[in-house]
Design a protein around this motif. Sequence first.
Motif, mmCIF file in Angstrom:
data_model
loop_
_atom_site.group_PDB
_atom_site.id
_atom_site.type_symbol
_atom_site.label_atom_id
_atom_site.label_comp_id
_atom_site.label_asym_id
_atom_site.label_seq_id
_atom_site.Cartn_x
_atom_site.Cartn_y
_atom_site.Cartn_z
ATOM 1 N N THR A 2 0.830 -1.197 0.000
ATOM 2 C CA THR A 2 0.000 0.000 0.000
ATOM 3 C C THR A 2 0.864 1.247 0.000
ATOM 4 O OG1 THR A 2 -1.700 -1.153 1.249
ATOM 5 C CG2 THR A 2 -1.789 1.233 1.273
ATOM 6 N N LYS A 3 0.446 2.246 -0.776
ATOM 7 C CA LYS A 3 1.130 3.537 -0.783
ATOM 8 C C LYS A 3 0.415 4.475 0.165
ATOM 9 C CE LYS A 3 3.222 4.086 -5.273
ATOM 10 N NZ LYS A 3 3.303 4.918 -6.482
ATOM 11 N N ILE A 4 1.199 5.281 0.882
ATOM 12 C CA ILE A 4 0.628 6.317 1.732
ATOM 13 C C ILE A 4 1.344 7.630 1.422
ATOM 14 C CG2 ILE A 4 0.021 4.687 3.565
ATOM 15 C CD1 ILE A 4 2.388 5.885 5.162
ATOM 16 N N SER A 5 0.763 8.702 1.882
ATOM 17 C CA SER A 5 1.363 10.010 1.700
ATOM 18 C C SER A 5 1.484 10.671 3.066
ATOM 19 C CB SER A 5 0.476 10.851 0.784
ATOM 20 O OG SER A 5 0.959 12.158 0.673
ATOM 21 N N VAL A 6 2.622 11.293 3.322
ATOM 22 C CA VAL A 6 2.826 11.989 4.586
ATOM 23 C C VAL A 6 3.464 13.348 4.324
ATOM 24 C CG1 VAL A 6 3.064 9.890 5.970
ATOM 25 C CG2 VAL A 6 5.078 10.947 4.999
ATOM 26 N N GLU A 7 3.201 14.254 5.213
ATOM 27 C CA GLU A 7 3.857 15.554 5.165
ATOM 28 C C GLU A 7 4.870 15.601 6.295
ATOM 29 O OE1 GLU A 7 1.107 18.794 5.200
ATOM 30 O OE2 GLU A 7 -0.106 17.923 3.600
ATOM 31 N N SER A 30 11.789 5.501 0.557
ATOM 32 C CA SER A 30 10.792 4.519 1.009
ATOM 33 C C SER A 30 11.412 3.475 1.918
ATOM 34 C CB SER A 30 10.128 3.843 -0.196
ATOM 35 O OG SER A 30 9.318 4.748 -0.896
ATOM 36 N N ARG A 34 10.350 2.976 5.788
ATOM 37 C CA ARG A 34 9.866 1.665 6.249
ATOM 38 C C ARG A 34 10.696 1.166 7.427
ATOM 39 N NH1 ARG A 34 8.613 0.620 0.840
ATOM 40 N NH2 ARG A 34 10.726 -0.077 0.398
#
Length: 58
Positions: A2-7, A30, A34
């Motif tokens: 799964t891909k997620i996005s974070v600031e 990445s 992880r």
Amino acid sequence: MTKISVEIPDELLADLDEHVGEDGKFVNRSDAIRASVRKNLDLLDEIDARHGRLESDE
């Protein structure tokens, strides 16, 4: 996977990037993120175990 996005703050990203690349410990961001998440979760599990907050596998 799964891909997620974070600031994240630029300063934190710059620090992360120091560990990424040919001379770094990680191939890419990445992989670094992880590994960091995994390490943090392991530490939290250790703290929970010391305080009796983990459920037994039995």
